[in-house]
Design a protein around this motif. Structure first.
Motif, PDB file in Angstrom:
ATOM      1  N   ALA A 335      13.463   7.812   5.656  1.00 28.81           N
ATOM      2  CA  ALA A 335      12.352   7.837   6.617  1.00 28.81           C
ATOM      3  C   ALA A 335      11.865   6.418   6.913  1.00 28.81           C
ATOM      4  N   GLN A 336      11.828   5.573   5.898  1.00 28.89           N
ATOM      5  CA  GLN A 336      11.432   4.183   6.088  1.00 28.89           C
ATOM      6  C   GLN A 336      12.456   3.451   6.954  1.00 28.89           C
ATOM      7  N   MET A 337      13.736   3.715   6.740  1.00 28.10           N
ATOM      8  CA  MET A 337      14.779   3.074   7.545  1.00 28.10           C
ATOM      9  C   MET A 337      14.619   3.403   9.014  1.00 28.10           C
ATOM     10  N   GLN A 338      14.200   4.633   9.302  1.00 28.64           N
ATOM     11  CA  GLN A 338      14.043   5.056  10.690  1.00 28.64           C
ATOM     12  C   GLN A 338      12.869   4.375  11.384  1.00 28.64           C
ATOM     13  N   LYS A 339      12.012   3.732  10.617  1.00 30.26           N
ATOM     14  CA  LYS A 339      10.881   2.993  11.185  1.00 30.26           C
ATOM     15  C   LYS A 339      11.204   1.514  11.391  1.00 30.26           C
ATOM     16  N   MET A 340      12.311   1.048  10.836  1.00 33.91           N
ATOM     17  CA  MET A 340      12.617  -0.378  10.793  1.00 33.91           C
ATOM     18  C   MET A 340      13.710  -0.754  11.796  1.00 33.91           C
ATOM     19  N   THR A 341      13.737  -2.014  12.178  1.00 28.56           N
ATOM     20  CA  THR A 341      14.882  -2.599  12.880  1.00 28.56           C
ATOM     21  C   THR A 341      15.498  -3.631  11.947  1.00 28.56           C
ATOM     22  N   PHE A 342      16.764  -3.465  11.652  1.00 33.65           N
ATOM     23  CA  PHE A 342      17.458  -4.354  10.737  1.00 33.65           C
ATOM     24  C   PHE A 342      18.210  -5.424  11.524  1.00 33.65           C
ATOM     25  N   ASP A 343      18.386  -6.566  10.919  1.00 29.88           N
ATOM     26  CA  ASP A 343      19.147  -7.653  11.537  1.00 29.88           C
ATOM     27  C   ASP A 343      19.860  -8.413  10.433  1.00 29.88           C
ATOM     28  N   ASP A 344      21.182  -8.531  10.555  1.00 25.86           N
ATOM     29  CA  ASP A 344      21.943  -9.278   9.559  1.00 25.86           C
ATOM     30  C   ASP A 344      23.130  -9.944  10.243  1.00 25.86           C
TER      31      ASP A 344
END
Length: 404
Positions: A335-344
Motif C-alpha cells: 500500500a505504501q509503494m502505491q503512494k510513492m514514485t520511485f526513481d533509480d
C-alpha cells in the motif's frame, strides 16, 4: 552443482548505518531479503548469481538513507520446481525471518510463492517473473511485479512485427505458465494489429531438439515464427532455426522473451535483425551505463540483463517502502509503494498500480549486424520507446479481483 548446494543459502550481506531513530515495527531494525532464483538451470545467465549481486547493490545503495535500519541479503536456487521453491521459502519464513522474496524467474514457481507469501502477509517482489497473470487473475494484495510481463512483451512485439508486414503467425512456446501467457497475450496484439495466428505447438522446459517444431512452423504457411520461450531453450531454438535456413527462406523470427545474455550466446551472426522487447538495456543512457559498469565490475565483466536490473530496482523500492511504512507487513508495504514514485539508475521513474503492476517505459530493439557492433555488449539498436502509460495492459482488462 550438487543438489545439496543448490538448496543452500549462498551468502549473507549485512549493511548498517549508524544514527537515526529505531523503527519500532521492524523487529531488530532488520530487513532480510531472499533472492529466489535459478542458479543452475536455463535461466541462470539471465538471473542467478547476477540477481544476488544486484540485490546486494540495492542494499548498499539503500544504506545511504537507511538510518539505523539494517539489511541482509540471502539467496537460494529454486531449480525451476514450485515444490522446491516453496520449501525454501517456508524455511526462510519460519526459521530465518526473511521479510520478502525477490527475482523469481519461472512463472510457475512465482505463482506458487506469491500465494504462499500472501497467506503470511509477506510481500512478493516478482522482479524476474513474466506471466501477466501475476497481476491479472492471480493478483495478490502483497505482490508487485516489476520488470516486464507477457502482455507488455507481446503487445510491443505483436504490433511492431504485424505492422511491418508479418501477418500470419505460428507459435513455438513453452508448455507451462510462461509460454501459455506469451502466446495468449501476443496473439491478442497480433489480431488487433490485423494479423492472424495460423498454428502453434508446445514444448517442455529443457527441450534440446526443436527440429519437429520448426518443420511444423515452416509448413504452416506462416510469415512469422513466434518463439514463446527464453534462456537456454530460446538459444537452442534460434540456433537450430539458423541451421534450417528459416530466415533465409523468407520467414521472420519474433523472439518474444529474449535478453542480452541470450543474444550473446546465440551470436550476432545468427541473431542479427531479431526484434526484441525489453524493459532495460545497459546502454540506454548515462545512468544505466554508470550502474551497469558498477555491476560488471563485480561480475567479471558481464553486463546486466533485465532480470538483474529489475532485481536491483525492486529490492531498492521494497527497502524504501518498508522504511516509509515502518513495517514488515506485506499489505502495509505494498500500500505504501502505491503512494510513492520511485526513481533509480536502472528503471528511472516507476509507480505501482493497485493490481501490483509496476509501471515504467518499455523498449523495442533490433539486434545489430556484427559489422555495426563495437563490442561484445553492443548488441541493440533502439527502435521505439513505449511510454509507461501505454506499455502495460490497462488495469480494467486484467481481471484482477482486487480491482472493483
Amino acid at each position: 552443482m550438487a543438489p545439496r548446494l543448490r538448496d543452500m543459502l549462498l551468502a549473507g550481506v549485512m549493511l548498517a548505518v549508524s544514527g537515526g531513530g529505531a523503527l519500532a515495527d521492524i523487529p531488530n531494525r532488520l530487513l532480510k531479503v531472499g533472492v529466489l532464483t535459478d542458479m543452475s538451470g536455463p535461466f541462470a545467465s539471465q538471473a542467478g548469481q547476477g540477481s544476488f549481486v544486484a540485490a546486494q547493490m540495492a542494499a548498499e545503495d539503500f544504506a545511504k538513507e537507511a538510518g539505523d535500519l539494517k539489511v541482509e541479503i540471502v539467496a537460494a536456487d529454486h531449480q525451476n520446481k514450485p515444490d522446491v521453491g516453496s520449501a525454501i521459502v517456508r524455511r526462510w519464513i519460519d526459521q530465518e525471518n526473511v521479510n520478502t522474496v525477490v527475482d523469481l524467474p519461472n512463472s510457475g514457481v512465482a505463482l506458487a510463492i506469491s500465494a504462499l507469501l500472501d497467506d503470511r502477509n509477506i510481500p512478493t517482489m516478482a522482479s524476474g517473473t513474466a506471466t501477466s497473470d501475476m497481476t491479472g487473475k492471480f493478483c495478490k494484495k502483497t505482490t508487485v511485479q516489476w520488470a516486464h510481463d507477457t502482455w507488455a512483451l507481446g503487445n510491443g512485439m505483436g504490433k511492431a512485427v504485424t505492422k511491418a508486414g508479418g501477418k500470419k503467425w505460428f507459435f513455438i512456446a513453452y508448455d507451462y505458465a510462461l509460454g501459455q501467457a506469451l502466446e495468449r497475450d501476443t496473439s491478442e496484439a497480433v489480431k488487433k494489429a490485423g494479423g492472424t495466428v495460423v498454428g502453434s505447438v508446445k514444448h517442455p522446459l529443457g527441450t534440446t531438439d526443436f527440429s519437429s517444431y520448426i518443420l511444423q512452423a515452416q509448413s504452416s504457411g506462416a510469415d512469422v515464427i513466434a518463439l514463446g520461450g527464453t534462456g537456454v531453450d530460446a538459444i537452442n531454438a534460434i540456433k537450430q532455426m539458423g541451421e534450417f535456413g528459416v530466415i533465409q527462406k523468407g520467414m521472420q523470427l519474433a523472439a518474444l522473451f529474449i535478453q542480452i545474455s541470450d543474444v550473446q550466446a546465440i551470436g550476432l551472426d545468427q541473431a542479427k535483425g531479431l526484434i526484441v522487447t525489453e524493459s532495460f538495456y545497459w546502454d540506454l543512457n548515462d545512468r544505466t551505463r554508470e550502474w551497469s559498469r558498477r555491476f560488471s565490475a563485480r561480475m567479471n565483466g558481464k553486463m546486466p540483463t533485465v532480470n538483474h536490473a529489475s532485481t536491483y530496482s525492486a529490492t531498492l523500492a521494497y527497502l524504501r517502502a518498508a522504511k516509509a511504512a515502518d513495517s514488515v507487513q506485506g499489505d502495509k508495504i505494498v500500500a505504501q509503494m502505491q503512494k510513492m514514485t520511485f526513481d533509480d539508475p536502472t528503471y528511472g521513474k516507476v509507480t505501482v498500480r493497485p493490481d501490483g503492476r509496476a509501471v515504467h517505459e518499455m523498449f523495442v530493439f533490433k539486434v545489430k549486424d556484427p559489422s555495426q557492433s563495437k563490442s561484445k555488449d553492443d548488441v541493440y539498436d533502439l527502435l521505439e520507446t513505449i511510454p509507461a502509460e501505454e506499455a502495460f495492459r490497462p488495469i480494467k482488462d486484467g481481471g484482477c479481483p482486487l480491482i472493483k
